[in-house]
Write a protein that holds these residues in place. Sequence first.
Motif, short mmCIF file in Angstrom:
data_model
loop_
_atom_site.label_atom_id
_atom_site.label_comp_id
_atom_site.label_asym_id
_atom_site.label_seq_id
_atom_site.Cartn_x
_atom_site.Cartn_y
_atom_site.Cartn_z
N CYS A 175 11.47 -4.23 12.74
CA CYS A 175 12.73 -4.71 12.38
C CYS A 175 12.94 -4.80 10.77
O CYS A 175 11.86 -4.63 10.09
CB CYS A 175 12.84 -6.15 12.83
N GLU A 176 14.21 -4.64 10.30
CA GLU A 176 14.08 -4.64 8.66
C GLU A 176 13.47 -5.92 8.01
O GLU A 176 13.40 -6.80 8.78
CB GLU A 176 15.72 -4.71 8.31
N THR A 177 12.80 -5.58 7.02
CA THR A 177 12.11 -6.35 6.12
C THR A 177 10.59 -7.11 6.85
O THR A 177 10.03 -7.87 6.06
CB THR A 177 12.97 -7.83 5.70
N PHE A 178 10.13 -6.55 7.56
CA PHE A 178 9.09 -6.98 8.65
C PHE A 178 7.80 -6.39 7.92
O PHE A 178 6.63 -6.46 8.47
CB PHE A 178 9.10 -6.37 9.87
N GLN A 179 7.78 -5.92 6.78
CA GLN A 179 6.55 -5.47 6.11
C GLN A 179 6.37 -5.72 4.50
O GLN A 179 6.63 -4.93 3.72
CB GLN A 179 6.29 -3.95 6.26
N PRO A 180 6.47 -7.16 4.08
CA PRO A 180 6.09 -7.39 2.79
C PRO A 180 4.78 -6.93 2.40
O PRO A 180 3.83 -7.16 3.03
CB PRO A 180 6.10 -8.97 2.80
N LEU A 181 4.91 -6.38 1.07
CA LEU A 181 3.58 -5.96 0.65
C LEU A 181 3.50 -6.31 -0.90
O LEU A 181 4.30 -6.41 -1.57
CB LEU A 181 3.48 -4.21 0.73
N GLY A 182 1.92 -6.53 -1.33
CA GLY A 182 1.90 -6.86 -2.71
C GLY A 182 1.66 -8.32 -2.70
O GLY A 182 1.18 -9.03 -1.78
N PRO A 183 1.45 -8.63 -4.14
CA PRO A 183 2.14 -8.10 -5.29
C PRO A 183 1.42 -6.87 -6.05
O PRO A 183 2.11 -5.98 -6.70
CB PRO A 183 1.95 -9.31 -6.46
N TRP A 184 0.16 -6.64 -5.72
CA TRP A 184 -0.53 -5.52 -6.41
C TRP A 184 -1.10 -4.29 -5.37
O TRP A 184 -1.36 -4.70 -4.55
CB TRP A 184 -1.51 -5.95 -7.30
N LEU A 185 -1.06 -3.35 -6.03
CA LEU A 185 -2.16 -2.07 -5.37
C LEU A 185 -3.47 -2.22 -6.27
O LEU A 185 -3.49 -2.09 -7.67
CB LEU A 185 -1.64 -0.80 -5.57
N VAL A 186 -4.46 -2.98 -5.82
CA VAL A 186 -5.69 -2.96 -6.11
C VAL A 186 -6.76 -1.99 -6.13
O VAL A 186 -6.96 -1.48 -4.83
CB VAL A 186 -6.37 -4.40 -6.06
N THR A 187 -7.30 -1.28 -7.13
CA THR A 187 -7.93 0.01 -7.24
C THR A 187 -9.44 -0.58 -6.45
O THR A 187 -9.88 -1.67 -6.64
CB THR A 187 -8.26 0.63 -8.23
N PRO A 188 -10.05 0.39 -5.73
CA PRO A 188 -11.34 0.00 -4.99
C PRO A 188 -12.48 -0.63 -6.02
O PRO A 188 -13.34 -1.29 -5.40
CB PRO A 188 -11.77 1.47 -4.70
N ASP A 189 -12.45 -0.03 -7.38
CA ASP A 189 -13.46 -0.55 -8.06
C ASP A 189 -13.33 -2.26 -8.56
O ASP A 189 -14.29 -2.62 -8.98
CB ASP A 189 -13.54 0.04 -9.74
N GLU A 190 -12.22 -2.55 -8.27
CA GLU A 190 -11.91 -4.11 -8.16
C GLU A 190 -12.12 -5.00 -6.62
O GLU A 190 -12.04 -6.03 -6.63
CB GLU A 190 -10.68 -4.50 -8.79
N VAL A 191 -12.69 -4.22 -5.73
CA VAL A 191 -12.86 -4.83 -4.67
C VAL A 191 -14.19 -4.26 -4.20
O VAL A 191 -14.60 -3.29 -3.82
CB VAL A 191 -11.79 -4.35 -3.54
#
Length: 279
Positions: A175-191
């Motif tokens: 359904c529309e709007t059913f995938q909120p993402l973010g606020p960030w794309l965090v690179t693997p070196d920070e995880v």
Amino acid sequence: MKFMRVGPVGRERPVLYVDGRHVDLSSLTADIDGDFLAGDGFQRVREATDLPEVDVTGQRVGAPIARPGAVLCVGQNYAAHAAESGAEPPTTPIIFYKAPNTVVGPYDEVLIPRGSTRTDWEVELAVVIGRRARYLESPADALAHIAGYVLSNDVSERDFQLAVSGGQWSKGKSCETFQPLGPWLVTPDEVDDPQALGLRSWVNGEPRQDSRTSDMVFDVAYLVWHLSQFTVLDPGDVVNTGTPQGVALSGRFPYLRVGDVMEVEIDGLGRQRTVLGNA
């Protein structure tokens, strides 16, 4: 590094968030998308100098990845969530798709579908693919194909998913709007370890989910490897890795209504706040 997209829908500006500052990436790329990831975009950002700061105060924050070619999802990937759904933990990953046009920003309004009485929340760790993954040799190869990690809310309509599904789940997920993402794309070196992250959710300020990614049945590397045996994962594709216990489907909490406020967060990946409206 933490990548963002800031601005009105369809006109988002690519931004790097670093040390409390926001840096404009428009001189390097038109957007944070599959082409940027496939074209060594991260390396170009690392090598860039004299990028201007930008004031994002008051601006809309979009999803941190634009126009994913696919949004793939893993069902019942936490044993306790499988149990509250009335199922045994799966012995092989359960895979379904969400329509890519469900993707919205972390603070955008989420719309309850017409006729819905069982709209539900699901905090999830999402993976963004950075390199094409096709028939990977082993799970050990998978992490090198991940561009980064994103906070996701896999919003679901349970009647559409289960009662009128026709045998698969995508009706209740697309359904529309059913995938909120973010606020960030965090690179693997920070995880440091994607299997050691806390993830939580609230509705109207009341706690709902509180778990850790260590409780996954199938870990991130295994999921990317497994998916690559059945489909080609391209740069910019998003993989939702499952949700822990604590959703309305459990029967312990009411389903969402117009005006409710969902909040979800994952350690190091930020926090979302979305208000429910009418479709």
